[in-house]
Write an enzyme that holds these catalytic residues in place. Structure first.
Site, mmCIF file in Angstrom:
data_model
loop_
_atom_site.group_PDB
_atom_site.id
_atom_site.type_symbol
_atom_site.label_atom_id
_atom_site.label_comp_id
_atom_site.label_asym_id
_atom_site.label_seq_id
_atom_site.Cartn_x
_atom_site.Cartn_y
_atom_site.Cartn_z
ATOM 1 N N HIS A 13 -25.502 -1.497 -0.318
ATOM 2 C CA HIS A 13 -24.630 -1.566 -1.505
ATOM 3 C C HIS A 13 -24.230 -3.019 -1.697
ATOM 4 C CE1 HIS A 13 -21.259 0.210 -4.129
ATOM 5 N NE2 HIS A 13 -21.187 -1.115 -4.249
ATOM 6 N N LEU A 16 -24.942 -8.676 -6.681
ATOM 7 C CA LEU A 16 -25.464 -10.040 -6.762
ATOM 8 C C LEU A 16 -25.069 -10.739 -8.057
ATOM 9 C CD1 LEU A 16 -29.074 -9.702 -5.292
ATOM 10 C CD2 LEU A 16 -27.121 -10.883 -4.269
ATOM 11 N N ARG A 17 -24.553 -9.968 -9.030
ATOM 12 C CA ARG A 17 -24.226 -10.525 -10.344
ATOM 13 C C ARG A 17 -25.495 -11.085 -11.004
ATOM 14 N NH1 ARG A 17 -19.930 -7.434 -9.619
ATOM 15 N NH2 ARG A 17 -18.186 -8.423 -8.531
ATOM 16 N N ASN A 41 -24.101 -2.760 -12.333
ATOM 17 C CA ASN A 41 -22.982 -2.901 -13.279
ATOM 18 C C ASN A 41 -22.837 -4.329 -13.792
ATOM 19 O OD1 ASN A 41 -22.151 -3.590 -10.647
ATOM 20 N ND2 ASN A 41 -19.991 -3.209 -11.118
ATOM 21 N N LYS A 99 -27.089 5.128 -9.962
ATOM 22 C CA LYS A 99 -25.681 4.932 -9.618
ATOM 23 C C LYS A 99 -24.771 5.630 -10.624
ATOM 24 C CE LYS A 99 -22.067 3.322 -7.508
ATOM 25 N NZ LYS A 99 -21.813 1.966 -7.014
ATOM 26 N N HIS A 136 -19.826 6.278 -6.919
ATOM 27 C CA HIS A 136 -18.516 5.663 -6.701
ATOM 28 C C HIS A 136 -17.540 6.825 -6.733
ATOM 29 C CE1 HIS A 136 -15.484 2.309 -7.192
ATOM 30 N NE2 HIS A 136 -14.764 3.406 -7.406
ATOM 31 N N HIS A 174 -19.252 3.374 -0.164
ATOM 32 C CA HIS A 174 -17.994 2.745 0.259
ATOM 33 C C HIS A 174 -16.864 3.760 0.462
ATOM 34 C CE1 HIS A 174 -17.286 3.066 -4.014
ATOM 35 N NE2 HIS A 174 -17.940 1.977 -4.322
ATOM 36 N N ASP A 247 -20.807 -3.675 -0.129
ATOM 37 C CA ASP A 247 -20.081 -3.777 -1.402
ATOM 38 C C ASP A 247 -19.550 -5.192 -1.585
ATOM 39 O OD1 ASP A 247 -19.074 -3.020 -3.857
ATOM 40 O OD2 ASP A 247 -17.287 -2.057 -3.054
#
EC number: 3.5.2.3
Length: 345
Positions: A13, A16-17, A41, A99, A136, A174, A247
């Site tokens: 998880h 990396l943007r 995301n 996801k 999530h 997470h 995360d």
């Protein structure tokens, strides 16, 4: 000098943007980790296989020369996701998982699912083709206390979904509570959980005692000490249903240090040192390889890495930077609040 050799770990998880931030942080992962599941995301999110393919190419171009790293791509589930596109992504080998973000649960999750009935055709196809759903696990209804969101999600969303689609493979990402640990342990099949580095180390006091500490704020938020201890017991047990998902979530400092700061903790740079400390504390160094290198690949149907890394315990504390500088701005590194003596050799 004490040392520990284990198969090269993976991160199940990771954020990396994109753009300058991607270029600034990816080396901290690719130095130590062979693979990582990449969160979708972005703005805009990665919702189609074409999006995922383009993002993967940007990641590959950003990997420092000489590092061997494989990004494992995911799709962001929406109420408009097309089942055929998801299946094609899996068949091509591009997509490792899908996801699920309940709308509003975390950073850039506003396009997530509100009406699960609208997502059922995709979830049914995923169950049929064996593609995992990463969740999530928090509800976002305003009447549920933020510290109770995970338990409420299990009771009102996840358990009904798994009753309806028992063959769907689900990763609770997470996890932060004893409830999450116990729920996974109670399952016979098709359920596992990732655990972050920081949730093994901090409880909610780290955020709130002695002033608000924005660099310990993440979502799901850290919980009471009893929950942290349950996570440590699960992670260090060797139980194959629990594995590492950092995360690690970089934000530039101005977006953290403000009146309404972003959620996320940056741990990629020192995760393996932190984990060795935690597992040694629990007299479980012999279980670290299972948690970081073996359980995750087994869950996702992949072979463990052939390469190894060696952790060495040094007399002097290992120095990590307080911040890293990226083209997007400075990012504060997770401080575990104790000296780190384990180092990746």
């Amino acid at each position: 000098m004490k040392s520990l050799t284990l198969r090269r770990p993976d991160d199940w998880h990771l954020h990396l943007r994109d753009g300058a931030m991607l270029e600034g942080v990816i080396g901290d992962t690719s130095r130590h980790f062979a693979r990582a599941i990449i969160m979708p995301n972005l703005v805009p999110p990665v919702v189609t296989t074409a999006d995922a393919s383009a993002y993967r190419e940007r990641i590959l171009k950003a990997i420092p020369e000489g590092d061997r790293f494989e990004p494992l791509m995911t799709l962001y589930l929406t109420e408009d996701t097309v089942a055929d596109d998801v299946e094609e992504g899996k068949k091509s080998g591009l997509i490792t998982a899908v996801k699920l973000y309940p709308a509003g649960a975390t950073t850039n999750s506003h396009g997530g699912v509100r009406d699960f009935n609208k997502a059922m055709p995709v979830l049914e196809r995923m169950a049929k083709i064996g593609l995992p759903l990463c969740v999530h696990g928090e509800v976002t209804t305003p009447d549920v206390d933020i510290f109770d969101r995970e338990k409420a999600f299990i009771d009102t969303v996840l358990e009904p979904l798994r009753q309806r689609l028992p063959e769907l493979k689900v990763t609770m990402e997470h996890i932060t509570t004893r409830d999450g640990v116990d729920y996974i342990k109670s399952s016979n099949a098709n359920l596992a959980g990732s655990i972050t580095t920081h949730h093994l180390i901090i409880n909610r006091n780290a955020i709130l005692v002695g002033g608000i500490k924005p660099h310990y704020y993440c979502l799901p938020v850290a919980k009471r000490e009893e929950h942290r201890l349950a996570l440590r017991a699960a992670a260090t047990s060797g139980d194959a249903r629990f594995f590492l998902g950092t995360d690690s979530a970089p934000h530039v400092d101005p977006l953290k240090e403000c009146a309404c700061g972003c959620a996320g903790i940056y741990t990629s740079i020192n995760t393996m040192s932190c984990l060795a400390h935690v597992f040694e504390d629990e007299n479980a160094l012999d279980k670290l390889e299972a948690f970081a290198s073996l359980n995750g690949p087994a869950w996702y149907g992949l072979a463990p890495n052939d390469e190894t890394i060696t952790l060495v315990k040094r007399e002097e504390a290992v120095a990590f930077p307080e911040k890293i500088e990226t083209g997007a701005g400075p990012v504060t590194v997770f401080d575990p609040m104790f000296p780190l003596h384990w180092d990746v050799n």
